[in-house]
Scaffold this active site. Structure first.
Site, PDB file in Angstrom:
ATOM      1  N   ARG A  52       0.832  -1.205   0.000  1.00 55.60           N
ATOM      2  CA  ARG A  52       0.000   0.000   0.000  1.00 55.60           C
ATOM      3  C   ARG A  52       0.866   1.255   0.000  1.00 55.60           C
ATOM      4  O   ARG A  52       0.559   2.240  -0.668  1.00 55.60           O
ATOM      5  CB  ARG A  52      -0.945  -0.020   1.209  1.00 55.60           C
ATOM      6  CG  ARG A  52      -1.954   1.119   1.203  1.00 55.60           C
ATOM      7  CD  ARG A  52      -3.025   0.960   2.263  1.00 55.60           C
ATOM      8  NE  ARG A  52      -2.509   1.146   3.618  1.00 55.60           N
ATOM      9  CZ  ARG A  52      -3.235   1.011   4.719  1.00 55.60           C
ATOM     10  NH1 ARG A  52      -4.522   0.674   4.623  1.00 55.60           N
ATOM     11  NH2 ARG A  52      -2.702   1.194   5.902  1.00 55.60           N
ATOM     12  N   LYS A 151      -2.502   6.886   1.186  1.00 51.48           N
ATOM     13  CA  LYS A 151      -2.324   7.196   2.613  1.00 51.48           C
ATOM     14  C   LYS A 151      -1.250   8.278   2.696  1.00 51.48           C
ATOM     15  O   LYS A 151      -0.075   8.003   2.926  1.00 51.48           O
ATOM     16  CB  LYS A 151      -1.946   5.926   3.379  1.00 51.48           C
ATOM     17  CG  LYS A 151      -2.202   6.048   4.871  1.00 51.48           C
ATOM     18  CD  LYS A 151      -2.213   4.697   5.541  1.00 51.48           C
ATOM     19  CE  LYS A 151      -2.171   4.799   7.048  1.00 51.48           C
ATOM     20  NZ  LYS A 151      -3.329   5.435   7.653  1.00 51.48           N
ATOM     21  N   GLU A 184     -16.409   6.531   5.833  1.00 51.22           N
ATOM     22  CA  GLU A 184     -15.543   5.936   6.864  1.00 51.22           C
ATOM     23  C   GLU A 184     -15.438   6.912   8.010  1.00 51.22           C
ATOM     24  O   GLU A 184     -16.122   7.935   8.047  1.00 51.22           O
ATOM     25  CB  GLU A 184     -14.164   5.589   6.290  1.00 51.22           C
ATOM     26  CG  GLU A 184     -13.359   6.777   5.816  1.00 51.22           C
ATOM     27  CD  GLU A 184     -11.939   6.420   5.360  1.00 51.22           C
ATOM     28  OE1 GLU A 184     -11.403   5.388   5.778  1.00 51.22           O
ATOM     29  OE2 GLU A 184     -11.371   7.211   4.582  1.00 51.22           O
TER      30      GLU A 184
HETATM   31  N1  PXG Z   1      -9.392   4.983   7.257  1.00 54.97           N
HETATM   32  C1  PXG Z   1      -8.491   5.963   7.470  1.00 54.97           C
HETATM   33  C2  PXG Z   1      -8.778   7.312   6.992  1.00 54.97           C
HETATM   34  C3  PXG Z   1      -7.294   5.655   8.137  1.00 54.97           C
HETATM   35  O1  PXG Z   1      -6.389   6.616   8.336  1.00 54.97           O
HETATM   36  C4  PXG Z   1      -8.039   3.364   8.358  1.00 54.97           C
HETATM   37  C5  PXG Z   1      -9.184   3.720   7.676  1.00 54.97           C
HETATM   38  C6  PXG Z   1      -7.831   1.936   8.742  1.00 54.97           C
HETATM   39  O2  PXG Z   1      -6.821   1.353   7.937  1.00 54.97           O
HETATM   40  P1  PXG Z   1      -5.893   0.181   8.474  1.00 54.97           P
HETATM   41  O3  PXG Z   1      -5.022  -0.155   7.331  1.00 54.97           O
HETATM   42  O4  PXG Z   1      -5.128   0.750   9.646  1.00 54.97           O
HETATM   43  O5  PXG Z   1      -6.780  -0.919   8.864  1.00 54.97           O
HETATM   44  C7  PXG Z   1      -7.068   4.335   8.589  1.00 54.97           C
HETATM   45  C8  PXG Z   1      -5.814   3.987   9.320  1.00 54.97           C
HETATM   46  C9  PXG Z   1      -2.327   7.131  13.241  1.00 54.97           C
HETATM   47  C10 PXG Z   1      -2.805   5.954  12.499  1.00 54.97           C
HETATM   48  O6  PXG Z   1      -1.226   7.098  13.743  1.00 54.97           O
HETATM   49  C11 PXG Z   1      -3.823   6.059  11.573  1.00 54.97           C
HETATM   50  C12 PXG Z   1      -4.236   4.937  10.903  1.00 54.97           C
HETATM   51  C13 PXG Z   1      -3.650   3.727  11.153  1.00 54.97           C
HETATM   52  C14 PXG Z   1      -2.640   3.630  12.065  1.00 54.97           C
HETATM   53  C15 PXG Z   1      -2.209   4.763  12.752  1.00 54.97           C
HETATM   54  O7  PXG Z   1      -3.082   8.101  13.383  1.00 54.97           O
HETATM   55  N2  PXG Z   1      -5.248   5.066   9.999  1.00 54.97           N
END
Ligand code: PXG
Length: 292
Positions: A52, A151, A184
């Site tokens: 990703r 991301k 989301e």
């Molecule tokens: N939507 C958004 C907008 C995110 O930022 C997810 C869904 C979930 O994705 P994953 O791949 O984690 O299942 C995210 C994930 C942080 C932090 O430090 C943010 C995320 C993940 C880990 C840490 O703020 N966002």
């Protein structure tokens, strides 16, 4: 010993880990990142996270200065140096130092930063009693502007929504797209369950393709629970028997109230509990082993 931070092939004490003020990730949010969990010495789905990351970098025309194998090794080494068994990795690829202008082609050297630290978990009571959400006025960015599958280090869309949720006394925000479809939350994907059927918004509506989301989709398929990716509105959220969120930080977490409407009987649901248990099982099986 101080936390050891990886920057471009070298390790620095936390106090000495520094990046140029001319780095465009600071000046413009021009960069990409990943947040990854370590469970019992295994980096959860590292391959998926790195794929990703490279896909995000490709979209913004940023050349990651390491191959995927080199980055895998660097990530594992950072975890090892900090003796992390259960924790959290933040991997950032910056655009690099440039001039005071947008032009990314004037930033010759992207930087790679890897931080491996312990993780501050959501309080257990949020898993026991569930989260409360509020729908916020800030809409999810349109894919035509910035594809949500990237991301990127530009998280202002999510941060504004997070502030609005916080102002309303909620820990997470329900974000909609410009048509009113549920997309989301600020750092989590959302799922609703009605009559034993699970639904989650398709990523084309402007959601991140979460690694945890993908894992839960696999679990549901393995368990024979019907699951579809399709658009739905707030009506379907209020009308759901169960709602839950997924994300690297939250894992799988129940939602019991949205916009002051209790979800189902206002308590975390049975299928959600089942998915939480199944997810926890996978976290110990589905990773890159750091310590051999
Ligand atoms: N939507 C958004 C907008 C995110 O930022 C997810 C869904 C979930 O994705 P994953 O791949 O984690 O299942 C995210 C994930 C942080 C932090 O430090 C943010 C995320 C993940 C880990 C840490 O703020 N966002």
């Amino acid at each position: 010993m101080s936390l050891q931070i990886y920057i471009d092939g070298q390790f620095f004490n936390k106090e000495d880990a520094k990046i140029s003020v001319f780095d465009h990730t600071l000046l413009y949010g021009d960069g990409v990142f990943e947040g990854i969990r370590v469970y019992d010495g295994c980096i959860f789905r590292l391959g998926q996270h790195l794929r990703r990351l490279y896909a995000s970098a490709r979209y913004i025309m940023l050349d990651v200065p390491l191959s995927i194998d080199e980055l895998t090794a660097a990530t594992a080494e950072t975890v090892r140096r900090n003796a992390i068994r259960d924790g959290y990795i933040r991997l950032v690829v910056t655009r690099g130092a440039g001039t005071l202008g947008l032009a990314p082609w004037l930033c010759p050297r992207p930087s790679i930063i890897i931080i491996a630290d312990s993780i501050k978990l959501y309080p257990q009571e949020d898993y026991d009693h569930g989260l409360k959400l509020v729908t916020v006025p800030t809409m999810r960015n349109r894919n035509e502007s910035l594809n949500a599958r990237v991301k990127s280090c530009n998280y202002l869309n999510n941060i504004l929504a997070k502030i609005e949720a916080h102002n309303a006394g909620c820990k997470e925000a329900l974000m909609l797209d410009h048509n009113g479809y549920v997309v989301e939350c600020t750092g989590d994907n959302i799922f609703v369950i009605k009559d034993g059927r699970i639904r989650t918004p398709p990523v084309y509506l402007g959601a991140l393709q979460g690694i945890t989301r993908d894992c839960v989709i696999e679990i549901a398929r393995d368990k024979g629970i019907p699951l579809t990716e399709e658009p739905f509105t707030r009506f379907d959220v209020f009308d759901a028997d169960e709602v839950f969120l997924t994300g690297t930080a939250a894992e799988v977490i129940p939602v019991v109230e949205v916009d002051k409407r209790p979800i189902g009987d206002g308590k975390p649901g049975k299928i959600t509990h089942e998915l939480i248990a199944a997810f926890r099982q996978r976290t110990s099986q589905d990773g890159y082993q750091v310590y051999r």
